[in-house]
Design an enzyme around this catalytic site. Structure first.
Site, short mmCIF file in Angstrom:
data_model
loop_
_atom_site.label_atom_id
_atom_site.label_comp_id
_atom_site.label_asym_id
_atom_site.label_seq_id
_atom_site.Cartn_x
_atom_site.Cartn_y
_atom_site.Cartn_z
N ARG A 163 111.93 -55.06 4.67
CA ARG A 163 110.72 -55.16 5.50
C ARG A 163 110.12 -53.79 5.80
O ARG A 163 108.91 -53.64 5.95
CB ARG A 163 111.06 -55.89 6.80
N TRP A 180 114.44 -61.52 10.15
CA TRP A 180 114.41 -61.72 11.60
C TRP A 180 115.82 -61.55 12.19
O TRP A 180 116.01 -61.57 13.40
CB TRP A 180 113.90 -63.14 11.95
N ASP A 209 109.77 -51.70 14.01
CA ASP A 209 109.10 -52.30 15.16
C ASP A 209 109.53 -51.68 16.49
O ASP A 209 110.31 -52.30 17.21
CB ASP A 209 109.39 -53.81 15.19
N HIS A 233 117.24 -53.04 15.56
CA HIS A 233 116.96 -54.47 15.66
C HIS A 233 118.21 -55.32 15.88
O HIS A 233 118.42 -56.34 15.24
CB HIS A 233 116.22 -54.97 14.40
N ARG A 293 95.26 -53.03 12.10
CA ARG A 293 96.69 -52.72 12.23
C ARG A 293 97.44 -52.79 10.90
O ARG A 293 97.18 -53.68 10.08
CB ARG A 293 97.36 -53.66 13.23
N GLU A 328 102.77 -61.90 10.84
CA GLU A 328 103.42 -62.84 11.76
C GLU A 328 102.55 -64.08 11.99
O GLU A 328 102.36 -64.52 13.12
CB GLU A 328 103.73 -62.15 13.09
N GLU A 367 109.66 -53.37 25.23
CA GLU A 367 110.19 -54.60 24.62
C GLU A 367 111.61 -54.42 24.11
O GLU A 367 112.45 -55.30 24.26
CB GLU A 367 109.27 -55.00 23.46
N LYS A 406 102.20 -48.22 13.57
CA LYS A 406 103.27 -48.03 14.57
C LYS A 406 104.05 -46.76 14.24
O LYS A 406 104.12 -46.36 13.08
CB LYS A 406 104.22 -49.23 14.58
N GLU A 409 102.09 -60.94 26.58
CA GLU A 409 103.13 -60.88 25.56
C GLU A 409 103.85 -59.54 25.70
O GLU A 409 103.22 -58.48 25.75
CB GLU A 409 102.49 -61.02 24.17
N ARG A 410 105.16 -59.60 25.80
CA ARG A 410 106.00 -58.41 26.01
C ARG A 410 105.62 -57.68 27.30
O ARG A 410 105.69 -56.45 27.37
CB ARG A 410 105.92 -57.45 24.82
N LYS A 431 94.78 -57.67 14.15
CA LYS A 431 96.08 -57.92 13.52
C LYS A 431 95.84 -59.05 12.53
O LYS A 431 95.49 -60.16 12.93
CB LYS A 431 97.09 -58.34 14.58
O1 GCW Z 1 107.18 -56.16 18.28
C1 GCW Z 1 106.59 -57.31 17.80
C2 GCW Z 1 106.55 -58.19 18.99
C3 GCW Z 1 105.44 -59.20 18.96
C4 GCW Z 1 104.13 -58.47 18.65
C5 GCW Z 1 104.26 -57.78 17.31
C6 GCW Z 1 103.04 -56.97 16.93
C7 GCW Z 1 101.94 -58.95 19.46
O2 GCW Z 1 107.79 -58.82 19.12
O3 GCW Z 1 105.39 -59.82 20.21
O4 GCW Z 1 103.03 -59.33 18.68
O5 GCW Z 1 105.34 -56.90 17.33
O6 GCW Z 1 103.08 -55.77 17.12
O7 GCW Z 1 102.06 -57.51 16.46
#
Ligand code: GCW
Length: 716
Positions: free
Chosen positions: A351, A558, A380, A536, A339, A306, A408, A375, A182-183, A302
């Site tokens: 958000r 989104w 994000d 974003h 997380r 999501e 990403e 993070k 993923e990514r 996590k």
């Molecule tokens: O940045 C977003 C990504 C998802 C990722 C999520 C996360 C693993 O688009 O792909 O999922 O964050 O950090 O959990």
């Protein structure tokens, strides 16, 4: 005659093979011979290596030193039992080496993982000592010593004392069991789950070497969007095989825990963390994991984010969930990294506020072996975000930093974007929670709040591509992450310089211009993608390319339109008291700065404020003009990067030169695409002319809106 032809063919064949393939596989551990005339102290200070094997990790240090010193010196450095002449390299711990035990090195200063590198005398011989309290510390010191040579640093009168400022320094692999990352933009996962445990790809060893070379001491093997199958016996056996390789290099293995695993694997009706059967299931599972991997590091989780399952599904808190796992890991010495990247299913007011709202009330409620992983910013991993308001807001809960090394949102693998300045900017941000100087770095390293556990995580950019990271320059981001995890106060420029010298060349005509290129590269991405605090704007799902017009997705947050909020009057997300109030999540001093449009740094202006198009910027220009000029400047910087790189032809090997040049051409094309698409779109809203002399977008807005990328890599 026949023979002559054969000889000619053989000679031609031999000529076509370069001395060593420069495909990037060797990373920054290239160890190519130094020019003896230009660096005479190498031959003078490195004449023999005093062997100090014994344990697997010390044997690895010995192998690395031999390999590095032989390669860099251009001749084999003999391995001896004790110094026989000046120029010996002695390495080890006080336990492994009597010579080291006999010296006064003040190893008390370096803790369990640090090291001392000192020029001293042993048996009357001029010696360089690499000493530590643990075998892993010796290995870190060995890599540091090799780095000195690789970067042509002075080797005499050394007195280096280094200790890591964080304890947990981990890569997070978002790797799925089917090999998809993923990514991920560097090919498939490096973990070949299908062939494990019996086939141990030599890459695993080289991966562990590279991690150890920058002090990374943990690897979370699996995606945070977790699959419970990774906790089944068949997969634990595979993970144990990987752990066996990594252990030698001081790298512990961690797994992600899918919160609903007790239902999926155990057949339970619930995964409620307070349910006794659920707790018993996790205890048995964790005990089982430790039978496979005695030094298992713990879980990364996590939850309730999501669509992932979590304790809130049962009206429990994040602390309830984390503590349940922490309790069963504690007897084995394991930890939980929980997380904070959460956002709820209800449509939020903002958000950016959610993680703070969910986690701050839980401060002090987490078990001692839990870290909350945050993070760097609240949305994000954007090209630029202000620091996450959780930093400084949870004094009783160790917070660890999560950076994204994989790009990403910063151009995938083809854009040359050195992330060192991004890491540095986030870590140097001043939260002001305990007055001036309350930096994020001091929170992460535990100094400000006295955290006992500390850590930093980086979402890996590593895949099965021959060059590991998808591009030559993305290797620098893996490297820089490790160096910042070791020292959150590190300097991104010094790190880039080390990396360039180790990876490419020590020629000043190369290092200076390419260093300048790296240092400006992140700001260029900010400019051509999301200048002045925009965020974003990436197109739906794959996040490749611009999509500022996207406003039709089912969840408000989104949509890029949710973030930039542009209208006839202006642009930006008002997060001050008259808007979402997100600025109030910062310390009063920081909040005062961010809530006031006039005091907000211009590079974050539209993150915090909705600003009229005609607002006067410090340059005297209107916001609209300034925005367009930033977009344009970003493209110009990339064009300049191409020119700088072209001038390096002949100073680096042809293979890597050509790949970097080609990727820069892609980057330039895409930077222009970003600029043109964003200007075309925002102009359709601002209805203002472009500043004089600025080129109009190459295509009409509809063209950019029509582009589709169903197969862009890395999409979850
Ligand atoms: O940045 C977003 C990504 C998802 C990722 C999520 C996360 C693993 O688009 O792909 O999922 O964050 O950090 O959990």
């Amino acid at each position: 005659m026949k023979h002559r032809l054969l000889l000619v063919c053989l000679a031609a064949f031999a000529l076509s093979i370069p001395a060593a393939a420069e495909d990037g596989y060797d990373l920054w551990l290239r160890y190519r011979a130094a020019d003896a005339a230009a660096y005479p102290e190498l031959a003078a200070t490195v004449r023999e290596l005093v062997g100090g094997g014994g344990t697997p990790t010390l044997a690895a240090a010995e192998r690395e030193l031999s390999r590095g010193l032989n390669g860099l010196g251009g001749a084999d450095v003999p391995l001896v039992a004790a110094p026989t002449r000046d120029g010996a390299i002695v390495f080890g711990t006080p336990r492994s080496s009597a010579a080291i035990a006999a010296l006064t090195l003040d190893l008390g200063r370096v803790g369990p993982e640090g090291y001392v590198i000192r020029s001293t005398a042993v048996n009357g011989r001029a010696t360089t000592v690499i000493a530590a309290n643990s075998d892993a510390g010796v290995l870190y010191g060995a890599f540091h010593f090799l780095r000195l040579i690789q970067t042509r640093a002075p080797l005499r009168a050394l007195d280096i004392v280094s200790r890591p400022r964080t304890k947990i320094r981990v890569l997070n692999h978002w790797d799925n069991l089917d090999g998809h990352v993923e990514r991920g933009y560097a090919g498939q996962s490096i973990w070949d789950w299908h062939k494990l445990p019996l086939w141990l790809d030599p890459r695993y060893t080289d991966y562990a070497r590279a991690c150890a070379s920058v002090g990374i001491n943990g690897s979370v093997l699996t995606n945070v969007n977790a699959n419970a199958t990774s906790l089944t016996p068949a997969y634990l056996e595979k993970a144990a095989a990987l752990a066996g390789v990594m252990r030698t290099y001081g790298v512990r293995v961690y797994l992600t825990a899918r919160f609903s695993a007790p239902m999926e694997l155990g057949g339970l009706k619930t995964a409620d963390p307070l349910d006794p059967a659920v707790r018993t299931w996790w205890k048995a599972k964790v005990d089982e994991i430790y039978r496979y991997i005695p030094d298992f590091g713990g879980f990364l989780v996590k939850a309730n984010s999501e669509g992932q399952p979590g304790p809130q599904d049962y009206k429990r808190t994040h602390a309830d969930g984390a503590n349940m796992l922490a309790e069963v890991l504690a007897p084995h010495g394991g930890i939980v990294m929980w997380r904070a990247f959460v956002y709820s299913n209800e449509t939020p007011t903002d958000r950016a506020k959610q993680a703070y709202d969910e986690f701050v009330p839980l401060d002090g409620k987490f078990a001692d072996n839990v870290l909350v992983q945050v993070k760097n910013g609240a949305i994000d991993f954007q090209p630029r975000e202000p620091f996450h308001p959780l930093f400084g807001a949870m004094p009783k809960t160790p917070l660890m930093m999560e950076f994204q090394i994989t790009k990403e949102y910063l151009g995938f693998a083809t854009h040359l974007t050195y992330l060192g300045p991004l890491f540095e900017e986030a870590l140097e941000s001043d939260t002001l929670v305990k007055g001036k100087g309350s930096t994020v770095a001091k929170i992460v390293d535990g100094e400000l709040h006295g955290y006992k556990l500390t850590g930093m995580a980086g979402v890996a950019n590593i895949g099965a591509d021959r060059n590991w990271s998808g591009s030559q320059f993305d290797q620098a981001n893996w490297y820089a992450f490790g160096r910042f995890a070791w020292d959150p106060g590190a300097d991104s420029r010094a790190i880039a310089q080390d990396w360039l010298r180790m990876t490419f060349s020590n020629d000043a005509r190369f290092v200076q211009p390419v260093l300048a290129m790296m240092m400006g590269s992140r700001e260029a991405v900010v400019d051509y993608m999301t200048p002045l605090g925009l965020h974003h704007l990436m197109d739906t799902g794959h996040h490749y390319g611009p999509g500022p017009w996207v406003g039709n997705l089912s969840r408000a947050d989104w949509n890029p339109t949710y973030y930039h909020r542009s209208d006839a009057n202006g642009i930006g997300f008002e997060r001050g008291p008259k808007g979402s109030g997100a600025t109030s999540q910062y310390s009063p001093q920081a909040a005062a700065r961010f809530s006031d449009l006039k005091k907000t740094p211009e590079n974050l202006l539209l993150w915090f404020h909705h600003v009229p198009w005609d607002h006067r910027m410090s340059s005297g220009r209107t916001l609209w003009d300034e925005l367009v000029l930033h977009y344009t400047h970003g493209v110009e910087v990339v064009s300049q990067m191409r020119v700088s790189w072209a001038a390096q032809q002949g100073r680096v090997d042809a293979e890597r030169f050509a790949q970097v040049a080609a990727f820069l051409a892609i980057q330039e094309q895409e930077a222009r695409w970003w600029r043109d698409a964003c200007i075309a779109y925002f102009q359709s809203i601002s209805r203002r002319p472009l500043p004089a002399g600025v080129a109009a977008p190459a295509q009409p807005l509809e063209y950019y809106q029509s582009l589709k990328f169903p197969y862009a890599p890395g999409h979850g």
